[in-house]
Scaffold this motif. Structure first.
Motif, PDB file in Angstrom:
ATOM      1  N   ASP A 256     -31.571 -13.009  19.693  1.00 14.58           N
ATOM      2  CA  ASP A 256     -32.422 -12.007  19.070  1.00 14.58           C
ATOM      3  C   ASP A 256     -32.883 -10.973  20.099  1.00 14.58           C
ATOM      4  OD1 ASP A 256     -33.994 -11.070  16.693  1.00 14.58           O
ATOM      5  OD2 ASP A 256     -35.640 -11.432  18.110  1.00 14.58           O
ATOM      6  N   ALA A 257     -33.307 -11.439  21.269  1.00 15.26           N
ATOM      7  CA  ALA A 257     -33.780 -10.520  22.313  1.00 15.26           C
ATOM      8  C   ALA A 257     -32.650  -9.622  22.809  1.00 15.26           C
ATOM      9  CB  ALA A 257     -34.392 -11.308  23.471  1.00 15.26           C
ATOM     10  N   ALA A 258     -31.445 -10.171  22.930  1.00 17.15           N
ATOM     11  CA  ALA A 258     -30.308  -9.366  23.399  1.00 17.15           C
ATOM     12  C   ALA A 258     -30.016  -8.236  22.413  1.00 17.15           C
ATOM     13  CB  ALA A 258     -29.078 -10.246  23.594  1.00 17.15           C
ATOM     14  N   ALA A 259     -30.033  -8.546  21.124  1.00 16.41           N
ATOM     15  CA  ALA A 259     -29.769  -7.520  20.109  1.00 16.41           C
ATOM     16  C   ALA A 259     -30.847  -6.442  20.126  1.00 16.41           C
ATOM     17  CB  ALA A 259     -29.677  -8.163  18.726  1.00 16.41           C
ATOM     18  N   ARG A 260     -32.099  -6.858  20.223  1.00 10.74           N
ATOM     19  CA  ARG A 260     -33.209  -5.906  20.198  1.00 10.74           C
ATOM     20  C   ARG A 260     -33.236  -5.036  21.451  1.00 10.74           C
ATOM     21  NH1 ARG A 260     -37.696  -6.852  17.155  1.00 10.74           N
ATOM     22  NH2 ARG A 260     -38.140  -4.699  17.736  1.00 10.74           N
ATOM     23  N   THR A 261     -33.008  -5.638  22.624  1.00 10.06           N
ATOM     24  CA  THR A 261     -33.021  -4.837  23.855  1.00 10.06           C
ATOM     25  C   THR A 261     -31.841  -3.876  23.889  1.00 10.06           C
ATOM     26  OG1 THR A 261     -31.931  -6.616  25.102  1.00 10.06           O
ATOM     27  CG2 THR A 261     -34.339  -6.518  25.209  1.00 10.06           C
ATOM     28  N   GLN A 262     -30.723  -4.264  23.295  1.00  6.03           N
ATOM     29  CA  GLN A 262     -29.573  -3.354  23.194  1.00  6.03           C
ATOM     30  C   GLN A 262     -29.941  -2.143  22.341  1.00  6.03           C
ATOM     31  OE1 GLN A 262     -26.533  -3.677  24.760  1.00  6.03           O
ATOM     32  NE2 GLN A 262     -26.124  -1.624  24.008  1.00  6.03           N
ATOM     33  N   GLU A 263     -30.616  -2.399  21.209  1.00  2.00           N
ATOM     34  CA  GLU A 263     -31.059  -1.308  20.337  1.00  2.00           C
ATOM     35  C   GLU A 263     -31.987  -0.341  21.070  1.00  2.00           C
ATOM     36  OE1 GLU A 263     -32.981  -3.163  17.024  1.00  2.00           O
ATOM     37  OE2 GLU A 263     -31.130  -4.067  16.277  1.00  2.00           O
ATOM     38  N   MET A 264     -32.780  -0.873  21.993  1.00  2.00           N
ATOM     39  CA  MET A 264     -33.741  -0.043  22.720  1.00  2.00           C
ATOM     40  C   MET A 264     -33.124   0.625  23.952  1.00  2.00           C
ATOM     41  SD  MET A 264     -37.162  -2.375  22.381  1.00  2.00           S
ATOM     42  CE  MET A 264     -38.375  -1.055  22.466  1.00  2.00           C
ATOM     43  N   GLY A 265     -31.842   0.406  24.172  1.00  2.00           N
ATOM     44  CA  GLY A 265     -31.147   1.047  25.281  1.00  2.00           C
ATOM     45  C   GLY A 265     -31.292   0.342  26.616  1.00  2.00           C
ATOM     46  N   ASP A 266     -31.819  -0.887  26.613  1.00  2.00           N
ATOM     47  CA  ASP A 266     -31.990  -1.632  27.863  1.00  2.00           C
ATOM     48  C   ASP A 266     -30.740  -2.478  28.125  1.00  2.00           C
ATOM     49  OD1 ASP A 266     -32.743  -3.081  30.062  1.00  2.00           O
ATOM     50  OD2 ASP A 266     -34.639  -3.794  29.224  1.00  2.00           O
ATOM     51  N   ASP A 267     -29.718  -1.821  28.644  1.00  2.00           N
ATOM     52  CA  ASP A 267     -28.432  -2.483  28.896  1.00  2.00           C
ATOM     53  C   ASP A 267     -28.535  -3.567  29.953  1.00  2.00           C
ATOM     54  OD1 ASP A 267     -27.143  -0.756  27.050  1.00  2.00           O
ATOM     55  OD2 ASP A 267     -26.923   0.777  28.608  1.00  2.00           O
ATOM     56  N   GLY A 268     -29.385  -3.355  30.949  1.00  5.44           N
ATOM     57  CA  GLY A 268     -29.531  -4.341  32.024  1.00  5.44           C
ATOM     58  C   GLY A 268     -30.087  -5.651  31.513  1.00  5.44           C
ATOM     59  N   THR A 269     -31.130  -5.584  30.688  1.00  4.55           N
ATOM     60  CA  THR A 269     -31.700  -6.807  30.122  1.00  4.55           C
ATOM     61  C   THR A 269     -30.717  -7.452  29.169  1.00  4.55           C
ATOM     62  OG1 THR A 269     -33.969  -6.036  30.392  1.00  4.55           O
ATOM     63  CG2 THR A 269     -33.595  -7.738  28.735  1.00  4.55           C
ATOM     64  N   ASN A 270     -30.042  -6.643  28.354  1.00  2.00           N
ATOM     65  CA  ASN A 270     -29.023  -7.188  27.456  1.00  2.00           C
ATOM     66  C   ASN A 270     -27.958  -7.933  28.249  1.00  2.00           C
ATOM     67  OD1 ASN A 270     -26.102  -6.591  26.242  1.00  2.00           O
ATOM     68  ND2 ASN A 270     -27.546  -6.963  24.564  1.00  2.00           N
ATOM     69  N   ASP A 271     -27.531  -7.355  29.372  1.00  2.00           N
ATOM     70  CA  ASP A 271     -26.505  -7.996  30.196  1.00  2.00           C
ATOM     71  C   ASP A 271     -26.994  -9.314  30.785  1.00  2.00           C
ATOM     72  OD1 ASP A 271     -23.967  -8.126  31.658  1.00  2.00           O
ATOM     73  OD2 ASP A 271     -25.198  -7.727  33.418  1.00  2.00           O
ATOM     74  N   VAL A 272     -28.237  -9.348  31.280  1.00  2.43           N
ATOM     75  CA  VAL A 272     -28.794 -10.594  31.825  1.00  2.43           C
ATOM     76  C   VAL A 272     -28.849 -11.663  30.735  1.00  2.43           C
ATOM     77  CG1 VAL A 272     -30.927 -11.655  32.667  1.00  2.43           C
ATOM     78  CG2 VAL A 272     -30.072  -9.575  33.743  1.00  2.43           C
ATOM     79  N   LEU A 273     -29.293 -11.269  29.546  1.00  2.96           N
ATOM     80  CA  LEU A 273     -29.415 -12.237  28.459  1.00  2.96           C
ATOM     81  C   LEU A 273     -28.053 -12.756  28.014  1.00  2.96           C
ATOM     82  CD1 LEU A 273     -32.248 -10.509  26.410  1.00  2.96           C
ATOM     83  CD2 LEU A 273     -32.429 -12.601  27.777  1.00  2.96           C
ATOM     84  N   VAL A 274     -27.074 -11.857  27.866  1.00  2.00           N
ATOM     85  CA  VAL A 274     -25.747 -12.269  27.388  1.00  2.00           C
ATOM     86  C   VAL A 274     -24.949 -12.952  28.497  1.00  2.00           C
ATOM     87  CG1 VAL A 274     -23.534 -11.455  26.471  1.00  2.00           C
ATOM     88  CG2 VAL A 274     -25.677 -10.498  25.588  1.00  2.00           C
ATOM     89  N   SER A 275     -24.824 -12.302  29.629  1.00  2.00           N
ATOM     90  CA  SER A 275     -23.946 -12.805  30.689  1.00  2.00           C
ATOM     91  C   SER A 275     -24.518 -14.017  31.420  1.00  2.00           C
ATOM     92  CB  SER A 275     -23.664 -11.702  31.714  1.00  2.00           C
ATOM     93  OG  SER A 275     -23.025 -10.605  31.095  1.00  2.00           O
ATOM     94  N   ASP A 276     -25.829 -14.079  31.534  1.00  2.00           N
ATOM     95  CA  ASP A 276     -26.440 -15.180  32.287  1.00  2.00           C
ATOM     96  C   ASP A 276     -27.065 -16.226  31.363  1.00  2.00           C
ATOM     97  OD1 ASP A 276     -25.946 -14.180  35.012  1.00  2.00           O
ATOM     98  OD2 ASP A 276     -27.282 -12.561  34.423  1.00  2.00           O
ATOM     99  N   ALA A 277     -28.052 -15.822  30.589  1.00  2.00           N
ATOM    100  CA  ALA A 277     -28.813 -16.806  29.800  1.00  2.00           C
ATOM    101  C   ALA A 277     -27.983 -17.431  28.682  1.00  2.00           C
ATOM    102  CB  ALA A 277     -30.073 -16.159  29.242  1.00  2.00           C
ATOM    103  N   ILE A 278     -27.334 -16.607  27.875  1.00  2.00           N
ATOM    104  CA  ILE A 278     -26.581 -17.157  26.745  1.00  2.00           C
ATOM    105  C   ILE A 278     -25.388 -17.961  27.230  1.00  2.00           C
ATOM    106  CG2 ILE A 278     -25.130 -16.554  24.758  1.00  2.00           C
ATOM    107  CD1 ILE A 278     -27.148 -14.286  24.152  1.00  2.00           C
ATOM    108  N   ARG A 279     -24.629 -17.426  28.144  1.00  2.00           N
ATOM    109  CA  ARG A 279     -23.428 -18.156  28.610  1.00  2.00           C
ATOM    110  C   ARG A 279     -23.787 -19.462  29.299  1.00  2.00           C
ATOM    111  NH1 ARG A 279     -19.732 -13.044  30.499  1.00  2.00           N
ATOM    112  NH2 ARG A 279     -19.313 -12.302  28.400  1.00  2.00           N
ATOM    113  N   THR A 280     -24.817 -19.463  30.117  1.00  2.00           N
ATOM    114  CA  THR A 280     -25.235 -20.699  30.795  1.00  2.00           C
ATOM    115  C   THR A 280     -25.675 -21.744  29.779  1.00  2.00           C
ATOM    116  OG1 THR A 280     -25.918 -19.524  32.799  1.00  2.00           O
ATOM    117  CG2 THR A 280     -26.894 -21.692  32.427  1.00  2.00           C
TER     118      THR A 280
END
Length: 198
Positions: free
Chosen positions: A154-178
Motif C-alpha cells: 500500500d505504501a509503495a503504491a501511494r508513494t509512487q502516486e506522490m512522485g517519491d520514486d526513491g521511497t517506492n524503490d526502497v519499499l519494492v526492491s528492499d522491503a517487499i523482496r526481502t
C-alpha cells in the motif's frame, strides 16, 4: 570542577580531557516532522513517506527481534538448520532496518529509534514470553511478514502516486523482496511432507 553526579549542569572542564557528563538539551527536531531538504520532493510527499516508512520500520524491528528470539529458542530435529535460518533472516532484517531508517533521514524526517516507541507503533502481535512449539514460532513469523507486506504494498503504491520514486524503490526492491523471500522459506518449513517415504 564539581564531581557530584546529582549536579544539574555539567561543570566546565578546564583540562580538556574530562568528558562533559549528564548533559541535557532541547530537542532540535520533533518526531513526525520533516525539515527542508533539496531532494526535489514536496514537504507533503516527504512527510507522508516518513510516516509510512516509520510504521514499517517499527514492524520490521519487532520482526527482527522475533527472529532473534526464535533463533535462541528453536527446538527439535531441525534445530540446527532453523537456528541458522533464523539468524540469517534476522541479519537481513537488520540490514533492512538500517535502509528504512536512512530513507527517513534522507527525506528530512526523524527515524523511529527508541524501542519503547517501536512498541507503541507496531501492529505485530506480542508473542508469549515463553517458548512455543516450532510450527507456531514459524507461523508467527509468517504472520508478521504478511502484515509488513500488506503495509509495504500500500505504501509503495501511494508513494509512487506522490512522485517519491526513491521511497517506492526502497519499499519494492528492499522491503517487499526481502519479506517475500523470507516468507517463502518459512512457509516451505510448514508443509506437512514426511522426511522419508514409507
Amino acid at each position: 570542577m564539581s564531581t557530584d553526579p546529582r549536579s544539574t549542569a555539567p561543570a566546565r572542564n578546564t583540562d580538556g580531557s574530562q568528558p562533559w557528563l549528564h548533559q541535557q538539551g532541547r530537542i532540535i527536531q520533533e518526531f513526525g516532522t520533516v525539515k527542508q531538504f533539496p531532494v526535489a520532493l514536496s514537504m507533503e510527499a516527504r512527510l507522508y513517506s516518513c510516516q509510512r516508512i516509520n510504521k514499517i520500520l517499527a514492524d520490521t524491528r519487532i520482526l527482527h527481534d522475533l527472529y532473534k528470539k526464535h533463533h535462541w529458542l528453536m527446538r527439535g530435529a531441525t534445530f540446527y538448520q532453523l537456528h541458522l535460518l533464523m539468524d540469517k533472516h534476522a541479519g537481513e532484517q537488520l540490514a533492512l532496518i538500517d535502509t528504512l531508517a536512512e530513507r527517513v533521514q534522507t527525506l528530512g524526517g526523524v527515524a523511529l529509534g527508541d524501542p519503547r516507541h517501536v512498541a507503541e507503533i507496531t501492529t505485530v502481535p506480542r508473542p508469549p514470553d515463553g517458548v512455543e512449539e516450532v510450527p507456531v514460532m514459524l507461523s508467527r513469523l509468517l504472520e508478521a511478514h504478511e502484515l509488513i507486506l500488506i503495509e509495504c504494498h500500500d505504501a509503495a503504491a501511494r508513494t509512487q502516486e506522490m512522485g517519491d520514486d526513491g521511497t517506492n524503490d526502497v519499499l519494492v526492491s528492499d522491503a517487499i523482496r526481502t519479506n517475500e523471500l523470507q516468507a517463502w522459506f518459512l512457509a516451505e518449513h510448514l508443509v506437512d511432507t514426511p522426511l522419508v517415504r514409507v
